[in-house]
Design a protein around this motif. Structure first.
Motif, PDB file in Angstrom:
ATOM      1  N   LEU A  98       0.782  -1.092   0.087  1.00 51.44           N
ATOM      2  CA  LEU A  98       0.040   0.141   0.087  1.00 51.44           C
ATOM      3  C   LEU A  98       0.773   1.415   0.091  1.00 51.44           C
ATOM      4  CD1 LEU A  98      -2.917  -1.018   2.394  1.00 51.44           C
ATOM      5  CD2 LEU A  98      -3.022  -0.696   0.021  1.00 51.44           C
ATOM      6  N   ARG A 123      -1.700  -1.487  -5.565  1.00 53.10           N
ATOM      7  CA  ARG A 123      -2.753  -1.183  -4.495  1.00 53.10           C
ATOM      8  C   ARG A 123      -3.885  -2.022  -4.293  1.00 53.10           C
ATOM      9  NH1 ARG A 123      -2.558   4.207  -6.776  1.00 53.10           N
ATOM     10  NH2 ARG A 123      -4.838   3.913  -7.529  1.00 53.10           N
ATOM     11  N   LEU A 145      -4.389  -4.105  -0.876  1.00 49.68           N
ATOM     12  CA  LEU A 145      -5.976  -3.960  -0.391  1.00 49.68           C
ATOM     13  C   LEU A 145      -6.333  -5.543  -0.212  1.00 49.68           C
ATOM     14  CD1 LEU A 145      -8.469  -2.655   0.541  1.00 49.68           C
ATOM     15  CD2 LEU A 145      -9.139  -2.776  -1.809  1.00 49.68           C
ATOM     16  N   VAL A 184     -13.602  -8.305  -1.353  1.00 55.18           N
ATOM     17  CA  VAL A 184     -12.440  -7.847  -1.843  1.00 55.18           C
ATOM     18  C   VAL A 184     -12.300  -7.869  -3.356  1.00 55.18           C
ATOM     19  CG1 VAL A 184     -10.018  -7.859  -1.702  1.00 55.18           C
ATOM     20  CG2 VAL A 184     -11.203  -8.142   0.492  1.00 55.18           C
TER      21      VAL A 184
END
Length: 293
Positions: A30, A42, A46, A95
């Motif tokens: 991140l 990114r 995550l 996600v």
């Protein structure tokens, strides 16, 4: 039974190894992803953040599964392990969907600047780390036959693939293909969703007392391999965590004495416990030729 509780304790190690790896990688990806301007990295970071939650859920499930039977849970708390895997599948799916949405947004926003090359190095590092963690947990899951640890291992593999995809996207963007970064992030999202669906399918089958046909056929074959068992009239099974509870109806020669019939049923029970990791086997004996019970 004590051996099985010991195996669950070993399973905690796999979740802990994953947890440590995820915390380190999430912070690294991140931070570098934001600095380098990489959508794929990114998304990868995550993904690792939610993996931390998954690992904690699995750890809790494995810990609860080790609790002995009590008044409200006479069969023990084995299913907590499977519930943990089911919870993990929901988190992974959320996600995956979020990564897909972010990738679509970035892809159509017309981003033209390629990310910094340091993002590729971090992505490659994450790939090799998660490949090592996957190998460890896959072997552990197979050795202790744990649904929860197996779900962690599958998540580890998807994370390795995610990192590989992110790395390829970042490298490609350095060669005049900036759209490759968000495109690979999109592929990553679908990989995550596919992993979640696989874990959900297996966990929900177990929690609804489903057992695949191959497992039932194997149980039947084991019973038929015992001398004097002429037929297996019925076989049922259900999972408690990663353990099977089995009910069998076998038919024997009606001329056998009660003692002989009892000995045969005991042998069937012992064979199934030895070969199929069951915690309880109930064998009902009928004389051959009986049509109902």
């Amino acid at each position: 039974m004590e051996e099985r509780y010991s195996e669950l304790k070993q399973g905690e190690r796999g979740a802990k190894v994953s947890l440590v790896a995820y915390v380190i990688l999430a912070i690294l990806k991140l931070t570098v992803g934001i600095y380098a301007g990489s959508v794929a990295l990114r998304a990868d970071g995550l993904n690792n953040v939610t993996d931390i939650v998954v690992s904690i859920a699995v750890l809790i499930g494995l810990r609860v599964s080790q609790k002995p039977p009590d008044k409200d849970h006479p069969y023990g708390h084995w299913k907590a392990e499977t519930v943990a895997a089911l919870v993990a599948s929901f988190i992974i799916m959320v996600v995956g969907i979020q990564v897909i949405i972010d990738a679509f947004t970035s892809f159509f926003s017309g981003t033209s600047e390629p990310p910094d090359t340091i993002a590729a190095w971090v992505g490659a590092f994450g790939f090799f780390v998660m490949l090592g963690v996957y190998s460890y947990n896959k072997k552990l899951a197979k050795r202790i036959n744990s649904h929860a640890v197996d779900s962690v291992a599958k998540d580890n593999l998807s994370d390795a693939l995610v990192s590989a995809g992110a790395t390829l996207g970042i490298i490609g963007s350095q060669f005049g293909l900036p759209w490759l970064d968000p495109l690979l992030a999109l592929v990553v999202g679908f990989i995550i969703c596919h992993t979640a669906w696989g874990i959900f399918s297996k966990s929900s089958l177990s929690l609804t007392d489903g057992v695949d046909d191959q497992a039932l056929d194997d149980l039947k074959a084991t019973a038929l391999s015992v001398s004097k068992v002429n037929q297996v009239k019925d076989v049922k099974a259900r999972y408690y965590g990663s353990n099977l509870i089995v009910d069998l109806v076998i038919q024997l020669d009606p001329s056998l004495s009660f003692t002989d019939a009892h000995d045969v049923s005991t042998t069937v029970e012992n064979q199934i416990k030895e070969k199929h990791r069951t915690i309880d086997v109930h064998v009902h004996v009928e004389p051959e030729g009986k049509t109902n019970h």
